[in-house]
Design a protein around this motif. Structure first.
Motif, short mmCIF file in Angstrom:
data_model
loop_
_atom_site.label_atom_id
_atom_site.label_comp_id
_atom_site.label_asym_id
_atom_site.label_seq_id
_atom_site.Cartn_x
_atom_site.Cartn_y
_atom_site.Cartn_z
N GLU A 91 82.06 12.00 117.11
CA GLU A 91 81.25 12.27 116.21
C GLU A 91 81.02 14.16 116.33
O GLU A 91 80.86 15.13 116.44
CB GLU A 91 79.95 12.05 115.80
CG GLU A 91 80.18 10.78 115.55
CD GLU A 91 79.21 10.54 115.05
OE1 GLU A 91 77.67 10.13 115.73
OE2 GLU A 91 78.70 8.56 114.82
N LYS A 92 80.74 14.39 117.96
CA LYS A 92 79.64 15.13 118.36
C LYS A 92 81.17 16.92 118.80
O LYS A 92 81.30 17.29 118.84
CB LYS A 92 79.65 15.36 119.41
CG LYS A 92 77.86 14.45 120.20
CD LYS A 92 77.10 15.45 119.16
CE LYS A 92 75.66 13.97 118.77
NZ LYS A 92 74.76 14.91 118.20
N TYR A 93 82.42 16.41 118.79
CA TYR A 93 83.17 17.15 119.15
C TYR A 93 83.38 18.41 118.52
O TYR A 93 83.98 19.06 118.79
CB TYR A 93 85.19 16.32 119.82
CG TYR A 93 85.19 15.96 120.73
CD1 TYR A 93 84.15 16.12 122.14
CD2 TYR A 93 85.81 14.79 121.07
CE1 TYR A 93 84.18 15.55 123.61
CE2 TYR A 93 86.48 14.20 122.22
CZ TYR A 93 85.35 14.62 123.63
OH TYR A 93 85.89 14.02 124.95
N PRO A 94 83.83 17.47 116.87
CA PRO A 94 84.14 18.62 116.15
C PRO A 94 82.96 19.88 115.68
O PRO A 94 82.52 21.00 115.63
CB PRO A 94 83.91 18.13 114.92
CG PRO A 94 84.39 16.82 114.99
CD PRO A 94 83.63 16.60 116.35
N GLU A 95 81.35 19.07 115.84
CA GLU A 95 80.53 20.42 116.19
C GLU A 95 80.51 21.24 117.97
O GLU A 95 79.96 21.95 117.31
CB GLU A 95 79.04 18.98 116.51
CG GLU A 95 78.15 20.22 116.69
CD GLU A 95 76.58 19.03 116.18
OE1 GLU A 95 75.21 19.82 116.85
OE2 GLU A 95 76.65 18.32 116.29
N ASN A 123 89.78 20.51 108.29
CA ASN A 123 90.24 19.23 106.84
C ASN A 123 89.43 19.52 106.34
O ASN A 123 88.47 19.93 106.51
CB ASN A 123 90.55 17.78 108.07
CG ASN A 123 90.11 17.62 108.51
OD1 ASN A 123 88.58 17.48 108.68
ND2 ASN A 123 90.36 16.02 109.09
N GLU A 124 88.93 18.48 105.66
CA GLU A 124 87.06 19.02 104.41
C GLU A 124 86.65 18.61 105.47
O GLU A 124 85.49 18.79 105.36
CB GLU A 124 87.47 18.10 103.58
CG GLU A 124 86.73 17.58 102.63
CD GLU A 124 86.62 16.97 101.00
OE1 GLU A 124 85.88 17.06 100.98
OE2 GLU A 124 87.95 16.50 100.99
N LYS A 125 86.90 17.92 106.22
CA LYS A 125 85.19 16.85 107.24
C LYS A 125 84.67 17.99 108.19
O LYS A 125 83.98 18.08 108.25
CB LYS A 125 85.61 15.74 107.83
CG LYS A 125 84.66 15.32 108.96
CD LYS A 125 85.09 13.86 109.75
CE LYS A 125 84.30 13.10 110.23
NZ LYS A 125 84.79 12.19 111.06
N ASP A 126 85.65 18.59 108.67
CA ASP A 126 85.79 19.99 109.57
C ASP A 126 84.49 20.62 108.87
O ASP A 126 83.59 21.28 109.82
CB ASP A 126 86.87 20.35 110.41
CG ASP A 126 87.69 19.85 111.15
OD1 ASP A 126 86.66 18.95 111.45
OD2 ASP A 126 88.57 19.92 111.12
N LEU A 127 85.12 21.36 107.77
CA LEU A 127 84.54 22.12 106.22
C LEU A 127 83.19 22.21 105.87
O LEU A 127 82.37 22.45 106.09
CB LEU A 127 85.63 22.33 105.85
CG LEU A 127 87.26 23.47 105.88
CD1 LEU A 127 87.64 23.36 103.83
CD2 LEU A 127 86.38 24.74 106.40
#
Length: 142
Positions: A91-95, A123-127
């Motif tokens: 969960e924390k890696y993209p942030e 992807n959409e989640k990253d955006l």
């Protein structure tokens, strides 16, 4: 007189024979009684030792089972902690990636270079995460 002497010798030997037989019977009886008593004592002692051994084995088995259960519990706790760690990590890696990109952009801004974010590999989640971090609403996105 010779007959008296012969009778006396016969009586003497027959008395010795009777005493010998009686002595043999008495000593055999005493030995047999002692042996039976000793065998009975050994049997009682063996049964007592068997009882003690069975109790010890039962207690040892209970302790082993208790230790196994506590180890199973510890293992389950460790597995749950690891699962929680891995889920939070993902969960924390993209942030963290977005924050690093932002910091990199600000550092590059200090040098005068400009770098714009490219969303080609997102992807959409990253955006969505990016929009949440920068407080971009649906109205602002349109």
């Amino acid at each position: 007189m010779l007959e008296n002497i012969l009778d006396l010798i016969r009586n003497f030997f027959s008395l010795i024979g009777v005493v010998s037989i009686l002595t043999f019977i008495v000593t055999t009886g005493i030995k047999s009684g002692i042996q039976k008593g000793f065998d009975k004592f050994l049997q009682t002692h063996k049964s007592n030792l068997d009882k003690i051994n069975d109790e010890y084995r039962a207690n040892l088995q209970k302790e082993i089972n208790s230790d196994i259960e506590s180890l199973k519990h510890e293992q389950q706790k460790i597995i749950k902690r690891y699962e929680l760690f891995t889920s939070k990590k993902h969960e924390k890696y993209p942030e963290l990636h977005m924050l690093l990109e932002d910091a990199y952009g600000k550092i590059m801004g200090l040098t005068g270079w400009r770098k714009f974010k490219k969303f080609t590999d997102c992807n959409e989640k990253d955006l969505n995460t990016f929009f949440e971090i920068y407080n971009v609403t649906n109205y602002t996105q349109n």
